[in-house]
Design a protein around this motif. Structure first.
Motif: not given
Length: 124
Positions: A43-48
């Motif tokens: 998956k793509e990197r995502e904001f947390v």
């Protein structure tokens, strides 16, 4: 230049907790907004989560609201991500990032410095 180093990742059972740390070195950490992002396999990197330089403004992704808390100790040049009630879908490499601005951001391309990441694995 700011160097970031994450720690605190590991293997935990679903429902458990972990606290990630992000130690900053180099230039003073005080005037930087910090953020946490994650990237799950395939998956793509995502904001947390993100936190303003003063700690007064916080924004969390909907998927972690009520479970994760972001904080910082500017005297220690360290940021934290407290993760509670962990789920298998939280499994990812977690990255700390710093932005040379006093305003927070959820966009990866607005962060100037990145750590190497720490693996978090949540078993079911």
């Amino acid at each position: 230049q700011v160097q970031l180093a994450e720690s605190g990742g590991g293997l935990v059972q679903a429902g458990g907790s972990l606290r990630l740390s992000c130690r900053a070195s180099g230039r003073t950490f005080t005037s930087y907004t910090m953020g946490w992002f994650r990237q799950a396999p395939g998956k793509e990197r995502e904001f947390v989560a993100t936190l303003s330089w003063s700690g007064g403004r916080v924004y969390l992704a909907d998927s972690v609201k009520g479970r994760f808390t972001i904080s910082r100790d500017n005297f220690k040049n360290t940021g934290y991500l407290q993760m509670n009630s962990l789920k298998p879908e939280d499994t990812a490499i977690y990255y700390c990032a710093a932005r040379a601005s006093t305003s927070y951001s959820t966009r990866m391309d607005e962060y100037d410095y990145w750590g190497q990441g720490t693996q978090v694995t949540v078993s079911s």
